[in-house]
Write a protein that holds these residues in place. Structure first.
Motif, mmCIF file in Angstrom:
data_model
loop_
_atom_site.group_PDB
_atom_site.id
_atom_site.type_symbol
_atom_site.label_atom_id
_atom_site.label_comp_id
_atom_site.label_asym_id
_atom_site.label_seq_id
_atom_site.Cartn_x
_atom_site.Cartn_y
_atom_site.Cartn_z
ATOM 1 N N GLN A 208 -2.176 5.348 5.936
ATOM 2 C CA GLN A 208 -2.385 4.708 4.637
ATOM 3 C C GLN A 208 -1.072 4.502 3.889
ATOM 4 N N SER B 270 2.038 4.589 5.084
ATOM 5 C CA SER B 270 2.955 3.695 5.791
ATOM 6 C C SER B 270 2.558 2.237 5.581
ATOM 7 N N ALA B 271 1.241 1.981 5.583
ATOM 8 C CA ALA B 271 0.766 0.618 5.330
ATOM 9 C C ALA B 271 1.106 0.183 3.907
ATOM 10 N N LEU B 272 0.944 1.095 2.952
ATOM 11 C CA LEU B 272 1.260 0.773 1.562
ATOM 12 C C LEU B 272 2.763 0.523 1.403
ATOM 13 N N ALA C 58 4.762 -0.633 3.704
ATOM 14 C CA ALA C 58 5.044 -1.951 4.289
ATOM 15 C C ALA C 58 4.618 -3.072 3.343
ATOM 16 N N GLU C 59 3.482 -2.888 2.680
ATOM 17 C CA GLU C 59 2.976 -3.922 1.773
ATOM 18 C C GLU C 59 3.921 -4.162 0.604
ATOM 19 N N PHE C 60 4.511 -3.075 0.087
ATOM 20 C CA PHE C 60 5.359 -3.196 -1.099
ATOM 21 C C PHE C 60 6.849 -3.151 -0.764
ATOM 22 N N ASN D 183 10.227 4.204 3.391
ATOM 23 C CA ASN D 183 9.146 5.035 3.913
ATOM 24 C C ASN D 183 9.645 6.437 4.256
ATOM 25 N N GLN E 17 0.917 6.985 -4.780
ATOM 26 C CA GLN E 17 0.632 5.553 -4.791
ATOM 27 C C GLN E 17 1.481 4.838 -5.844
ATOM 28 N N LYS F 157 4.505 1.728 -5.557
ATOM 29 C CA LYS F 157 4.388 0.465 -6.290
ATOM 30 C C LYS F 157 5.468 0.304 -7.364
#
Length: 381
Positions: free
Chosen positions: A17, A19-21, A23-25, A29, A333, A337
């Motif tokens: 979760q 790592s995906a977040l 990558a999205e932002f 990491n 989180q 962001k």
């Protein structure tokens, strides 16, 4: 048809979760525990050569003989323990497979398994799939050392297995000799076994490593799990191994042969050759990561985070109580962001997180420039 899940409470892991977040932002990491730098080129070259030379068919189920012999030599060098490479060493597709196989081999329905919280998230699902019942004991910040009176109180006639992990993920704590002595005194009259998860065994910052390999009584009933992925910056190779007495190894292998049967042959060949040529690399790993730990700690010394002790692994815990009252998942989180740094909330490693605890985990197995930029961003809070 209605499918009744055998793991109804298990979803996508927090590591995936975050790592995906990240990558999205486009965040740095520092969440999932893998390096962002290249492994030794000589080892990569050996793997390429092994593939080219035709080492591409099944390896023996227990592992290539040359690699098992090299592992036996490694254990002798570090711990002074002599093991039988044929009967007591098994190569697995990563440490996770090794731990799963060991639990499946030993735990029967109704058996109790003792875990120490916070615990790596693989342990509990593997116990549940085997029909076992977990008993979790909390380790307390900041040192996360076991309470041996509480441990003895939880043992009973159904206790089948104890799982320990040192150097410890996620806390970075390391057991001491007296901890192994206390463990032995508690279980020596119990009909139970031990899994010692030592995947970070060469990343310890004390003078000597504390290992079950060195404890003559504990090792007679223990499966010690190790990871080449952690030791050689090759987590994607999924190359691990287990050392255990012949009788325990035989039971582990019964499961292993039906889970993966064998591990990638050219990777085994490359690692065997590498250990033969460069055995000193495992002795320099602690110093390599000590430099990275100290760099990160120095850079964060002036921040509002409180740094907890880190005696091993490549993880650093931060207490963010002075910054926010948010729960740790929400805080992590927001870090991704708002400032572009991904971390792991420590609560996910607990069955019941301590009330009011606000800790996050950073991985410092990263390039120095990555650590410097991450620390700069974190220090803005």
């Amino acid at each position: 048809m209605t499918l009744a899940s055998k793991l109804p409470l298990v979803g996508t892991t927090i590591f995936t979760q975050m790592s995906a977040l990240a990558a999205e932002f486009g965040a740095l990491n520092l969440s999932q525990g893998f390096p962002d730098f290249a492994p030794d080129q000589r080892l990569l070259d050996r793997a390429a050569t092994a593939i080219t030379l035709g080492n591409n068919q099944y390896a023996p189920m227990t592992g290539l003989p040359a690699l098992r012999e090299a592992i036996a030599g490694l254990i002798s060098q570090h711990y002074g323990r002599t093991v039988d490479a044929n009967l007591e060493v098994t190569v697995t597709s990563g440490a996770s497979e090794a731990i799963f196989d060991a639990i499946a081999a030993l735990v029967r329905p109704g058996d109790e398994v003792v875990l120490f919280d916070p615990a790596y998230d693989l342990y509990e699902p593997a116990v549940l799939l085997a029909g076992g019942v977990w008993r979790r004991l909390a380790l307390t910040a900041p040192d996360f050392r076991p309470d041996w009176q509480a441990f003895e109180a939880v043992l009973g006639p159904k206790t089948r297995l104890v799982i320990i992990n040192s150097p410890h993920n996620p806390t970075g704590s390391c057991w001491q000799e007296q901890d192994l002595a206390a463990l032995w005194q508690a279980i020596k009259s119990q009909d139970c076994y031990l899994i010692s998860d030592e995947v970070y065994e060469f990343i310890h910052f004390g003078e000597t490593a504390v290992s079950v390999h060195k404890h003559s009584q504990l090792r007679d009933r223990a499966l010690v799990v190790s990871s080449f992925g952690k030791s050689f910056h090759l987590t994607g190779w999924k190359l691990g191994y287990v050392v255990a007495p012949a009788a325990l190894s035989a039971e582990l292998r019964k499961v292993h042969q039906f889970v993966t049967f064998c591990t990638a042959t050219p990777l085994q060949a490359a690692m065997a050759e590498h250990l033969k040529a460069l055995p000193e690399e495992t002795f320099t790993l602690a110093g390599f990561y000590r430099q990275k730990r100290d760099l990160l700690r120095d850079l964060l010394a002036g921040s509002r985070f409180k740094l907890l002790p880190c005696d091993g692994t490549y993880f650093q815990l931060l207490d963010y109580s002075a910054i926010s009252d948010e729960d740790d998942l929400s805080f992590c989180q927001r870090l991704v962001k708002d400032i572009g740094v991904a971390a792991i909330p420590v609560s996910v490693f607990y069955a019941e997180p301590p009330a009011g605890q606000r800790l996050i985990r950073l991985c410092f197995a990263k390039e120095d420039d990555t650590l410097k930029e991450a620390a700069r961003r974190l220090s803005q809070l």
